[in-house]
Each structure stands twice: as C-alpha cells, then as structure tokens.
Design a protein around this motif. Structure first.
Motif, short mmCIF file in Angstrom:
data_model
loop_
_atom_site.label_atom_id
_atom_site.label_comp_id
_atom_site.label_asym_id
_atom_site.label_seq_id
_atom_site.Cartn_x
_atom_site.Cartn_y
_atom_site.Cartn_z
N THR A 93 -0.61 -0.94 -7.24
CA THR A 93 -0.28 0.60 -6.97
C THR A 93 -0.20 0.92 -5.33
O THR A 93 -0.99 0.46 -4.78
CB THR A 93 -1.64 1.21 -7.85
OG1 THR A 93 -1.49 1.02 -8.87
CG2 THR A 93 -1.67 2.63 -7.42
N LEU A 94 0.63 1.88 -5.16
CA LEU A 94 0.79 2.28 -3.72
C LEU A 94 -0.08 3.79 -3.62
O LEU A 94 -0.27 4.40 -4.48
CB LEU A 94 2.34 2.61 -3.50
CG LEU A 94 2.85 1.52 -3.66
CD1 LEU A 94 4.55 1.90 -3.37
CD2 LEU A 94 2.71 0.07 -3.06
N SER A 95 -0.21 4.21 -2.39
CA SER A 95 -0.86 5.44 -2.12
C SER A 95 0.52 6.19 -1.54
O SER A 95 0.42 7.37 -1.54
CB SER A 95 -1.82 5.41 -1.14
OG SER A 95 -1.57 4.63 -0.16
N SER A 96 1.63 5.48 -0.95
CA SER A 96 2.82 5.93 -0.49
C SER A 96 3.78 4.97 -0.52
O SER A 96 3.64 3.91 -0.81
CB SER A 96 2.47 6.67 1.01
OG SER A 96 3.69 7.49 1.46
N VAL A 97 4.95 5.36 0.18
CA VAL A 97 6.17 4.51 0.08
C VAL A 97 6.29 3.73 1.40
O VAL A 97 6.63 4.48 2.41
CB VAL A 97 7.59 5.15 -0.30
CG1 VAL A 97 8.69 4.05 -0.48
CG2 VAL A 97 7.18 5.71 -1.82
N PRO A 98 6.05 2.35 1.45
CA PRO A 98 6.23 1.76 2.94
C PRO A 98 7.82 2.05 3.20
O PRO A 98 8.58 1.57 2.85
CB PRO A 98 6.06 0.30 2.62
CG PRO A 98 5.03 0.33 1.39
CD PRO A 98 5.53 1.51 0.67
#
Length: 334
Positions: free
Chosen positions: A200-205
């Motif tokens: 799970t991500l918190s934003s898109v790298p």
C-alpha cells in the motif's frame, strides 16, 4: 527394521505432487468463477502452470492466541497435506512475522488475478513489480511473458529477495530480483511498460513515472483500493480506481503505516463500519475531517471506488471524485 526407506520417501513426494496438481486445478476453477481474468483469459494458463506451493515452503495460519506454522517438510504426512491444501486456498498467506507483526504475505490468488488482468500486459512488455514477496507474482508474470528478462521485482528486505530468488529458481523462473527501495524504482532496468505494486502506498513515487514509457500503466494499492494510472510522461499520470477492495502491507522505506483516524465519534456507526466510507476517509486523510467526509459520502450516495481517481502532475498529486478538475479534489499525502 526401521531406518530410512527411500522408496517410501519417493512415494510421499509423488503423492504430494499429485495433491498439489489437483489443488492447483481446483484453485484455477475457483478463480475462474470470480471472473477475475475474464478480460484476459491468458492468465488462466499462468495460474494453472505456476506451482504456488513452491513459493510458500512455510506459512502461518491464525489460531487462538497467535499463529500456527505450516511447512512442507513436516515429519507428519497429514501435516504436509494440510500445508499443500492451504497453499492453494484462495486466501492470503502470512509468510513473514516479526514479534507478531506481519512483514510479508502471499496475496489472495483471485486478487492477484484481478490485478494482473487490470495491468493489461502485452507480449514484449517490460514489467517492474514493487514488493517481491514470495516471488509467486513475478513467476506468473515471467510465465505470461515467456521471457524472464522482461520481469524485474524489487524489495527492501534482503531476506525477502533472497528467498524469492530461491523459490523462483525452484519453480524454473529467473527474473531480475533486486534488493532496494521500491519507491525509487529500478533505474538500471528501466524503461518499463508496466509497474505493479503489491504494497500500500500513501502517494505515487515520481521515480516510477520517470521510469515508465509514455502510454505505460501503473497499478498500485492506495487507501484500501487499487488505482490504475496511465503515464503520459515522466511528470504526468492519471487514472481511476478499480471497484475491488484491497488491503496490503504498507510500502516500507517511505514512512510507516498511517495512524487510526481520530474524531469518528460524531459519525453514525453504519458509516463508520462501511467499507466505502473507510476508503473515503483514508483517501482524504489530512484534507477532510471525518464529519466533512461523512457529509460528502451522504450527499453523493456512498460513491463506489470506481468513481474516484488520482492525478499526478509535476510536484502535485491529488485524489478526486468523478472529475480531476471537479469540485471534489484533495491533495495526496507524501
């Protein structure tokens, strides 16, 4: 007279291999019924061919008071059978625990099938997987593409990459397995046509966009959903969520898991317990307080995940409902 009987050992192995083949065929039928690969039935063949049990030589099953370890080398034949049957259940399997905390797991096969189908892989595509896990997903990709060199999988934990490499070799696959921070991608193996994350991500790298070819796709768990972005260039990508709920271990190396949302007391219990409301809460964390999120959720009639999307443009990244330029938009954390 006792002692070691090699014939019996071989018979046991053959029986276990037969059981694995039957269990794998049953799993494929079960996934078929979910419609997970209806849009790209070629995945059926990959799931039918790749032996999942080789990727989970042991795993943990939740029991009262903790976890029970199941493993393929257990001295009791009945325990080995339970291990094989469990390896082909359509459930996630806990594969790495530390002090009772889940560090790594093998995802639910039908969810993997949904994600791989939504990735829209085509022959000749170069694919980057973020989160090597057991190596099973990389094996499915390598099988589908028919060329190990087209697949790269990366993980921060050298123990995970080492065991993934071992499992892959045992199953006859040799994609590139890299130890490193998945948020940075793998620039030495770029450019990629597809990037898929299993954490799970918190934003898109932003590194992923830079390493993706224009027109490429990025599929990643975010909030409690799966977003599919089309990459326009190294600075811009946009796309919507799939309808499917998805719960994954957070991406490590870029900050820990988010804390529980405070201030839910004023929100009615039917909303607090609703999966779609909790998705909205996670997606708008830091932008909307729970009461504001609840007001929106009510006004828009409990919108399903596919009404939401993500846009990444330069330094900015935001989530939105229905329209990236519409009235409902929130900056993404991270």
């Amino acid at each position: 007279m006792g002692g070691h009987d090699p014939d019996r050992h071989d018979d046991d192995r053959a029986a276990l291999a037969d059981l694995a083949a039957a269990a794998r065929a049953a799993l494929v039928r079960e996934i078929e019924l979910t419609g997970a690969w209806a849009a790209d039935p070629v995945w059926r063949e990959a799931f039918a061919a790749v032996p999942r049990h080789l990727f989970v030589p042991y795993y943990y099953v939740g029991v009262v008071g903790g976890y029970e370890r199941r493993w393929g080398e257990h001295p009791d034949p009945a325990a080995r059978e339970r291990w094989v049957r469990g390896a082909y259940a359509d459930t996630p399997l806990a594969t790495r625990l530390r002090d009772g905390e889940l560090l790594s797991s093998s995802s639910q096969p039908s969810l993997m099938a949904t994600m791989l189908t939504a990735l829209e892989v085509e022959d000749g595509d170069r694919v980057l997987e973020i989160g090597a896990g057991t190596g099973y997903n990389a094996a499915l990709l390598a099988h589908r593409l028919g060329d190990d060199d087209l697949v790269t999988t990366v993980d921060l934990d050298p123990e995970i990459t080492e065991s993934a490499r071992r499992h892959l070799a045992a199953a006859g696959y040799h994609p590139a397995v890299v130890t490193g921070d998945g948020a940075r991608g793998v620039p030495g193996r770029a450019p990629f046509d597809r990037i898929i994350a299993t954490c799970t991500l918190s934003s898109v790298p932003r590194a992923w966009l830079a390493q993706c070819r224009p027109g490429g796709r990025v599929l990643a768990p975010l909030a409690t959903g799966l977003v599919v972005l089309t990459v326009h260039d190294g600075q811009y990508a946009e796309g919507r969520f799939l309808h499917t709920p998805a719960y994954f271990v957070p991406l490590r190396g870029t900050g820990g898991a988010a804390l529980e949302t405070p201030g839910l007391g004023a929100v009615p219990r039917r909303a607090r317990d609703d999966d779609l409301f909790r998705f909205l809460l996670k997606l708008t964390r830091g932008s909307l307080d729970p009461q504001e999120a609840y007001a929106l959720w009510e006004r828009e009639d409990a919108p399903p995940r596919e009404r939401y999307g993500i846009t990444v443009s330069g330094e900015r990244a935001w989530a939105w409902l229905d329209d990236p330029d519409g009235p409902y938009a929130w900056p993404l954390a991270g």
